[in-house]
Design an enzyme around this catalytic site. Structure first.
Site, short mmCIF file in Angstrom:
data_model
loop_
_atom_site.label_atom_id
_atom_site.label_comp_id
_atom_site.label_asym_id
_atom_site.label_seq_id
_atom_site.Cartn_x
_atom_site.Cartn_y
_atom_site.Cartn_z
N MET B 1 4.70 3.28 -0.02
CA MET B 1 3.56 3.86 0.40
C MET B 1 2.43 2.86 1.16
O MET B 1 2.48 1.65 1.60
CB MET B 1 2.76 4.82 -0.38
CG MET B 1 3.00 6.18 0.71
SD MET B 1 1.41 7.48 0.23
CE MET B 1 1.75 8.55 -1.10
N CYS B 2 1.28 2.35 0.50
CA CYS B 2 0.25 1.98 0.51
C CYS B 2 -1.21 2.01 1.39
O CYS B 2 -0.94 3.25 1.44
CB CYS B 2 0.42 0.25 0.87
SG CYS B 2 2.14 -0.31 0.40
N GLY B 3 -2.00 2.26 0.45
CA GLY B 3 -3.04 2.33 1.59
C GLY B 3 -3.57 0.69 2.40
O GLY B 3 -4.33 -0.58 1.20
#
Lengths: 227, 309
Positions: B1-3
């Site tokens: 993921m990661c934002g």
């Protein structure tokens, strides 16, 4: 009318309350305020209730729905109405990727645009998009109807089985084994009914039908390059 | 993921609140990336100066007398301001290479986070709210900024593996996704003389864009060619001194949502990150198209819609 403030009372409380309703409930109308893009709003419902979400939602809104009608007054994030079995999910705004993925039944209406992979692996759901859809939509779609009042992106209906695809506007490209097909009277009947139920004034005669060429059903070594 | 989050201000009266708004967006993206967090902020410029943001695991030792020691080594005047494990050094604009070499001599454990006329980068391992508090990110002002919350896949959870990455003056990149040809590309870029500090895939993406621009490409052209030369999944948000740009790979499975009003252009991995921005209810909200380069710049007249660079 039951009003639930999602910001104040949390997601688990909402879904527990909605999932506790049954066919005999008299709490049939619900309103969810302050959704603020939260994930998994109104999932796993199994009662003939109406839920209106006053704003935009995050991932998986209305997922696994049975019987219920879920309305989103804003836009929906990825995976809206994923694996829906029956009932209706209606999005007033746009929907992000893989709207209606793997849906078995019910009606998903998107009044704006849907992005990529709309109706991927659909298995009987009906989807009506008033606007456009993105690339790889109806990939491996098995059954049901996808109706697009606007345009479709690249690789529509790649590796399609028996789902019917109806597009009013342009199709950027067709995926492997997806072809344009003849529109017969029974298809116009299906379209007329779906457009009416989805609140669209588009005319069935304006659409073109696409479906499977049925060349990729079984493995054929001579066609290995196409798999 | 990661934002990923980003905010580009059209209305400069919001500049004092940039850090505050970005911090709220960043913390909202915690469950997309709890490993480390970082922010790139484009703030004030001192005429003729370059800002070096440096980091040290032993800030008490390394930052004591650093400005004096570096000034002495370079024979120029250097100022510094310290925030937790980071310090911003201001040096004359033509002294960057000399300063990088001198720092390696006089403070070998110091790491260079960024360089530029307005860019400062702050990043550390830990939850976004803790990283934000350490650096008082909410108190920062600027014209535009980019933030990232990391869930690590391609390399270790370290300060140097946190995003944003800076590989050229005032340039920075954050990334959601994973690049699969980063090892071969890293070798190629190093042969071309581009400095790459880590084994992280995203830094290679940043260095690739820097290399393209070193060779005369505009940012828009560099982003366009990244679609051909980078293999893997990516939603990139790229900052420059003038603005920021967005590009997604052709598959576009990494999420992205944008919002624009008369006051700002905002980017979030999810709509949740944008919900507290002023006027978001009336904003134009949309998902950026795959394989399409978007860019907003302070040097052009304000745009009312996205435009391909």
């Amino acid at each position: 009318m039951q009003t639930y403030d999602l910001e104040e009372n949390g997601l688990r409380g909402l879904n527990a309350a909605l999932q506790a309703q049954n066919a005999e409930t008299n709490r049939t109308r619900w309103e969810v305020v302050n959704p603020k893009g939260s994930h998994a709003i109104a999932v796993g419902l199994d009662a003939p209730i109406e839920v209106t979400v006053k704003g935009s939602t995050g991932y998986y809104c209305g997922g696994m729905n049975q019987q219920a009608t879920v309305r989103v007054e804003g836009s929906a994030g990825p995976g809206v109405a994923e694996n829906m079995m029956s009932g209706q999910v209606i999005i007033n705004g746009d929907a992000s990727q893989y709207a209606g993925a793997t849906g078995h039944g019910g009606l998903l209406v998107i009044k704006g645009n849907a992005s990529s992979r709309c109706g991927i692996s659909m298995k009987g759901i009906d989807i009506v998009v008033h606007g456009n859809i993105g690339h790889m939509s109806a990939f491996m779609a098995q059954a049901g109807n996808l109706v697009v009042c606007g345009d479709a992106g690249d690789a529509l209906g790649d590796s399609l089985y028996e789902a019917r695809l109806f597009v009013r506007g342009s199709v950027k490209s067709l995926g492997a084994d997806c072809i344009k097909k003849e529109m017969r009277p029974e298809h116009l009947e299906i379209l007329k009914d779906l457009l009416e139920r989805a609140g669209s004034d588009a005319k069935p005669e304006e659409f073109k039908r696409y479906g499977s060429a049925r060349q990729l059903y079984n493995f054929d070594v001579d066609k290995s390059a196409a798999y | 993921m990661c934002g990923i989050v980003g905010l580009f201000l059209k209305d400069q009266s919001l500049a004092p609140k940039l850090g505050d708004m970005l911090t709220d967006m960043l913390i909202t993206m915690t469950d997309r990336g709890p490993d480390s967090a970082g922010i790139a902020i484009y703030g004030n410029e001192s005429q003729g100066k370059t800002k070096l943001t440096v980091q040290s695991p032993n800030p008490d030792e390394d930052f004591a007398g650093l400005a004096e020691d570096l000034g002495q080594a370079l024979g120029v005047s250097v100022t510094q301001s310290i925030t937790d494990t980071h310090a911003v050094l201001e040096i004359p604009g033509d002294q960057f290479e000399a300063a990088r070499a001198a720092l390696a001599e006089i403070r070998p454990s110091i790491r260079l986070m960024s360089r530029g006329e307005t860019l400062e980068i702050y990043k550390e391992v830990g939850l976004p709210k803790d990283v934000a508090a350490r650096f008082n990110l909410s108190g920062m002002s600027g014209t535009h900024g980019i933030g990232h919350t990391r869930m690590a896949t391609e390399s270790a959870v370290t300060t140097m593996g946190a995003h944003p990455f800076n590989t050229g003056p005032d340039q920075c990149l954050v990334h959601n996704g994973s690049l699969s040809n980063h090892n071969s590309l890293r070798r190629k870029l190093r042969r071309e003389g581009v400095t790459i500090q880590t084994e992280n895939d995203t830094e290679v993406g940043a260095a690739y864009l820097t290399w393209k621009m070193m060779n005369g490409a505009t940012l828009g052209e560099a982003l366009q060619s990244s679609l051909d030369d980078l293999d893997g999944f990516f939603t990139f948000l790229v900052g420059t001194k003038d603005g920021f740009g967005v590009v997604r790979d052709p598959i576009a499975c990494k999420p992205a949502v944008m919002a624009e009003t008369d006051q700002y252009v905002a980017f979030g991995s999810e709509y949740r990150a944008l919900v507290n921005l002023p006027g978001i209810e009336e904003a134009r909200v949309w998902e950026p198209e795959p394989s399409t380069v978007y860019f907003w710049s302070h040097t052009d007249s304000p745009t009312t819609h996205e435009k391909a660079a």
